[in-house]
Enzyme design. Structure first.
Site, PDB file in Angstrom:
ATOM      1  N   VAL A 506      -2.349  -2.080   3.658  1.00 19.96           N
ATOM      2  CA  VAL A 506      -3.528  -1.235   3.780  1.00 19.96           C
ATOM      3  C   VAL A 506      -3.208  -0.140   4.781  1.00 19.96           C
ATOM      4  CG1 VAL A 506      -5.982  -1.183   4.338  1.00 19.96           C
ATOM      5  CG2 VAL A 506      -4.962  -3.271   3.435  1.00 19.96           C
ATOM      6  N   GLY A 508      -4.381   4.147   6.155  1.00 20.69           N
ATOM      7  CA  GLY A 508      -5.466   5.089   6.298  1.00 20.69           C
ATOM      8  C   GLY A 508      -5.905   5.665   4.960  1.00 20.69           C
ATOM      9  N   PHE A 509      -4.966   5.796   4.069  1.00 17.43           N
ATOM     10  CA  PHE A 509      -5.244   6.416   2.794  1.00 17.43           C
ATOM     11  C   PHE A 509      -5.903   5.462   1.817  1.00 17.43           C
ATOM     12  CE2 PHE A 509      -3.828   7.091  -1.548  1.00 17.43           C
ATOM     13  CZ  PHE A 509      -4.238   8.391  -1.783  1.00 17.43           C
ATOM     14  N   LYS A 526      -0.553   2.680  -5.228  1.00 15.53           N
ATOM     15  CA  LYS A 526      -1.298   3.073  -4.032  1.00 15.53           C
ATOM     16  C   LYS A 526      -2.636   3.635  -4.481  1.00 15.53           C
ATOM     17  CE  LYS A 526      -0.415   6.554  -0.553  1.00 15.53           C
ATOM     18  NZ  LYS A 526       0.685   7.199   0.180  1.00 15.53           N
ATOM     19  N   ASP A 622       4.982  12.377   9.616  1.00 21.97           N
ATOM     20  CA  ASP A 622       4.550  11.011   9.895  1.00 21.97           C
ATOM     21  C   ASP A 622       5.729  10.055   9.789  1.00 21.97           C
ATOM     22  OD1 ASP A 622       2.716   9.148  10.696  1.00 21.97           O
ATOM     23  OD2 ASP A 622       1.796   8.880   8.725  1.00 21.97           O
TER      24      ASP A 622
END
Ligand code: NAG
Ligand code: NAG
Ligand code: NAG
Ligand code: NAG
Ligand code: NAG
Ligand code: NAG
Ligand code: NAG
Ligand code: NAG
Ligand code: NAG
Ligand code: NAG
Ligand code: NAG
Ligand code: NAG
Length: 836
Positions: A506, A508-509, A526, A622
């Site tokens: 899991v 943030g997206f 995803k 990131d």
């Protein structure tokens, strides 16, 4: 005289139709006559052209859409009434029965209503560039016909149609037809300097002129090889210099050396002779001046047949190419062995210096006493240049931007029968059609037979349907070249309705699930959080980024689903998950030092490619250990481009942007000044290096204040030269000190306060390779000089690859056959409670 020969000729033609069977006609082993985008057979020049979609030995591969256009009214010939339109690189693959030269004939006509006039068309085979950036906007004509003779040396021929940037490409009809081996020799005469040109069979040829001297247009129906011969008159340098003559075509006697395939009797039975022959001052030439591209060399074939003389040896003349004598004292009846027997001459020539024309002349040889000269036919073919091209110097490799390797195919055909049907509507249609198609189409990166497309009736139905379902976002997505489109149902099936037990992580997206496609391929799915506004932007960014990028050390996207406002990305499955889970927080076995180095090198290669491989550099933004994933062979791949930004343009030094990224990895300079450069990724990568060495999180708030941030903590120890004090206990005594030293220094440089002091990813990569080599050859080595990054004594340096950029291109080009052993399997955005 003329009128009688004309009557004879006419009678001969009538008789000829009956007598045509008297020559054994050449039967091509391969004979594809395709009319593209049509739904029915089209007859043209007595040949039947079948719809490209109906030919089973032809297949089509496309990453995007191909549309169909038809129009009855305006096409100059029936063959131009329909077209297939390509929005992205699309390939036709023809199964070839017999190797050797083949005609490749292409027909182009911009049908109204689809902006085809502004289309920019590039056509390449696997080896040759046939057309490059051709547009009707800059072309002086209403339609274009092109003919090439290409030696096919495998069991298939691939024709790629490439639209330029944001443009479209199209084609109306295609022919691929065998050419008899005897037609085009390997050798021909050259004039300046005099000699021989050998190795012609290694070149492709493009027909530039094929003239029937003194005769009418001869079309494919009168030529067993489907060639077209046009009248020569408009190329005559002086109109009055030539007079046409003709005889009954069936008087032409093909000898042993010239077969009817060389040129039809219709060509040999007409000719141009001297306009003022037999006048007192007959000392002139007949000259044809042919505009050509001066940057090429040409294969010239001149056809002769003495159809005018009453006796042998009466026609003796000179043949000139430009100002060079190509054949002096040419006695054609003597060479042919008789009157009415054809002969031909093959030459290779450039244009004359400084000119963009090629001129061919015949004139009497004054010494022989003969007063006349003749020419029956002339062919001029462009020879492919050193770039294997017919247009400019770009080679196939630079033009064929290879689509992502693992992407599944989405082919879409809609009928735009009515001229009004706008591309946008078809784009809308795409969702619907693609959804239907992808259910039934075979899986895998295979060539598909061309699908049938609907008629305009089904199209209307489709567009209403898709409008109702309101998937407007399809327009933009469908129009670009993205992976396979999945239906929501397919995703549900693959993930067992998003079963919690298949949850991989899991972020943030959204959530990442493990799934299995119908064909057994394991994937990571995803699923974006539908309520996240930021998510939508990131979703698009990631699709766009991933579709553009291909690298062994970057994750690969298989496809996506945006049905029912879902934002789902489908990646190949990465069996060994994120790097982080192999470092700490799990009970997975500890990785040996060498393997850690290899993983860091892989990730560095991926980032280096992002920074330098694309036209515009890309900043990941990131970089962290959860975004470095490992496949079943522990090959590292960089994942998650949701935050990626294209880097600063050349004249700028940074991109201003709101700060995004993950705490603990954030470049302090970026944080302060909100200015993003590639060096921000380098900083984050420095954090990753420290994490790999110390096996602890980037931020750990439960630790004493000075230890919370790994960057600060490790830097204090590195500066003391005592990094070994805080490194992973599992590595104690198992790391070569020189390798560790190099590694520590590299990480330290990455973590420099100011971006300008940090190395580029390329330097980081070099230093990590060095650390690996130090580890590998540890015992044999004396302590190397500091900063000796350019040379390591005694170590055979593997040259740094140009970061797989070109390699993966080559790879991809062969991807149909060569299943990449290091198949990437990827997922992304895994559990990271502290992420963002
Ligand atoms: C189209 O042409 C092919 C080959 O000539 C032939 O087999 C086929 O029957 C034709 N189809 C129609 C509808 O005429
Ligand atoms: C083309 O002509 C046929 C028959 O003449 C007609 O049925 C068809 O509607 C026409 N198509 C277009 C696009 O004009
Ligand atoms: C053709 O191009 C023009 C501008 O380039 C655009 O406005 C128009 O919508 C296009 N027409 C179609 C049918 O795509
Ligand atoms: C392609 O042709 C167009 C005009 O037709 C021209 O503006 C453009 O620069 C050309 N592109 C290349 C890459 O040659
Ligand atoms: C285009 O064609 C016209 C008439 O056929 C001719 O006058 C003109 O020179 C041609 N232009 C080019 C660039 O060939
Ligand atoms: C594509 O567009 C970019 C910028 O618009 C340009 O630099 C590049 O040359 C174009 N490529 C082709 C093949 O036209
Ligand atoms: C085609 O190429 C092959 C391999 O180079 C050569 O052996 C053959 O002679 C060529 N055929 C023709 C017709 O040029
Ligand atoms: C041959 O020349 C005559 C007159 O010179 C002309 O009328 C005729 O059309 C020409 N025939 C061909 C096939 O060009
Ligand atoms: C080509 O052949 C057709 C019959 O097959 C005949 O009617 C026509 O006149 C010929 N054309 C030429 C230029 O020879
Ligand atoms: C040659 O013929 C063309 C076409 O008939 C004509 O336009 C041109 O003026 C002629 N040139 C001369 C020099 O007679
Ligand atoms: C014919 O053309 C050739 C090559 O241009 C030239 O050398 C020769 O003098 C010409 N002959 C006459 C009689 O003009
Ligand atoms: C020939 O090549 C030169 C440079 O290589 C180029 O400038 C020129 O435009 C080319 N000529 C043609 C007709 O393409």
């Amino acid at each position: 005289m003329l009128s009688t020969t004309n009557i004879v000729m006419w009678v001969g033609m009538v008789l000829g139709i009956l007598g045509q069977g008297s020559y054994s006609l050449y039967a091509p082993a391969d004979n594809y006559l395709l009319v593209c985008g049509s739904s029915q057979n089209v007859t043209f020049n007595d040949h039947t052209y079948v719809p490209d979609s109906l030919k089973s030995s032809v297949s089509l591969k496309s990453q995007g859409n191909s549309l169909v256009a038809t129009s009855n009214s305006t096409a100059p010939f029936p063959i131009y009434q329909s077209a297939r339109i390509f929005t992205s690189t699309t390939s036709y693959k023809f199964a070839i029965e017999e190797e050797g030269r083949h005609w490749v004939r292409l027909y182009f006509y911009p049908l109204p209503g689809h902006n085809l006039t502004s289309a920019s068309i590039t056509v390449v085979t696997e080896n040759f560039v046939l057309l490059h950036n051709f547009s009707f906007e800059t072309f002086n004509g209403t339609y274009l016909f092109k003919e090439y003779a290409i030696n096919v040396t495998s069991d298939n021929l691939v024709l790629n149609f490439i639209p330029s940037n944001n443009s479209i490409a199209f084609v109306n009809a295609i022919e691929v037809v065998s050419v008899p081996d005897s037609l085009i020799p390997d050798q021909a005469v050259t004039l300046s300097p005099p000699g021989h040109f050998t190795g012609l069979s290694g070149f492709a040829l493009e027909t530039v002129y094929r003239l029937n001297m003194g005769g009418p247009l001869v079309t494919a129906q009168n030529d067993t090889l489907g060639r077209t011969w046009e009248n020569d008159f408009k190329y005559l340098h002086v109109n009055s210099s030539a007079t046409n003559v003709s005889v009954n075509p069936w008087n032409i006697k093909y000898g042993a050396s010239v077969a009817p395939e060389i040129a039809p009797n219709w060509v040999y039975s007409t000719a141009e002779t001297m306009g003022d022959a037999k006048v007192v001052d007959a000392n002139f030439n007949i000259t044809w001046v042919l505009p050509v591209d001066p940057n090429f060399t040409y294969f010239v074939r001149v056809h002769f047949c003495d159809i005018v003389s009453k006796s042998m040896n009466s026609l003796v003349f000179n043949l000139y190419i430009n100002t060079d004598i190509a054949s002096g004292n040419l006695d054609i009846s003597n060479q042919a062995g008789n009157l009415d027997v054809p002969v031909y001459k093959d030459l290779v020539s450039n244009t004359s210096a400084g000119s963009d024309t090629l001129s061919v002349s015949v004139g009497p040889d004054t010494s022989s006493g003969s007063m006349d000269a003749i020419m029956n036919g002339l062919e001029i073919m462009k020879i492919s240049n050193e770039a294997r091209s017919f247009v400019g110097l770009s080679a196939v490799e630079t033009l064929l931007v290879v689509p992502p390797k693992k992407n599944k195919i989405g082919i879409i055909i809609g009928s735009a029968g009515g001229a009004v049907a706008a591309l946008a509507i078809i784009g809308l249609c795409y969702c619907c059609l693609a959804a239907r198609r992808s259910k039934s189409s075979p899986q895998g990166n295979t060539w598909l037979p061309l699908p049938l497309y609907g008629n305009s009736l089904t199209m209307t139905k489709m567009s209403t349907l898709s409008q109702k379902s309101g998937t407007a976002s399809c327009i933009s997505l469908a129009s670009s070249n993205l992976g396979r489109f999945f239906t929501f149902q397919e995703i549900m099936d693959a993930t067992n309705k998003f079963d919690e037990s298949s949850l991989l992580g899991v972020g943030g997206f959204g959530r990442v699930y493990k799934g299995t496609l119908e064909d057994g391929t394991r994937v990571a799915v995803k699923r974006g959080n539908p309520r996240s506004e930021q998510g939508l932007a990131e979703f698009r960014t990631e699709i766009e980024m991933l579709s553009k990028l291909r690298h062994r050390h970057l994750v690969s996207l298989i496809g996506y689903c945006d049905e029912r406002s879902e934002m789902i990305l489908v990646y190949e499955y990465m069996a060994n998950g994120p790097l982080r889970s192999h470092l700490y927080g799990t009970d997975l076995p500890s990785l040996p030092w060498k393997q850690r180095l290899e993983i860091c090198i892989g990730a560095a290669k991926g980032l280096h490619y992002l920074h330098t491989g694309a036209a515009q550099s890309i900043i990941h933004r990131d970089v962290k250990t959860t975004n470095i994933l490992l496949d079943e062979n522990y090959v590292a791949k960089v994942a998650d481009f949701g935050l990626s930004k294209t880097g600063p343009a050349l004249d700028q030094t940074h991109v201003s942007t709101a700060v995004k990224g993950s705490f603990g990895y954030l470049d302090p300079e970026y944080f302060r000044r909100q200015q993003l450069t590639e060096k921000s990724d380098v900083y984050s990568f420095g954090v990753v290096l420290m994490e790999v060495l110390c096996t602890r999180p980037a931020l750990n708030p439960v630790l004493p204040r000075e230890q919370v941030n790994i960057a600060e903590w490790a830097m204090t120890w590195q500066k003391k030269g005592m990094l070994d004090q805080i490194m992973d206990k599992n590595l104690a005594g198992k790391v070569n000190p020189a390798s560790l030293k190099k590694f520590g220094e590299t990480a330290e440089k990455c973590l420099a306060e100011h971006g300008i002091d940090r190395p580029s990813m390329g330097d980081v990569l070099w230093n990590l390779e060095y650390a690996l080599q130090l580890e590998e050859t540890s015992s044999a080595l004396t302590e190397p000089d500091d900063n000796s990054t350019n040379h390591i004594p005694g170590i055979p340096l593997t040259p740094l690859e140009p970061f797989d950029n070109s390699v993966s291109m080559i790879d991809v080009a062969n991807s149909d056959d060569a299943e990449d052993a290091a198949t990437s399997a990827v997922f992304s955005q895994l559990v990271n409670p502290r992420g963002r």
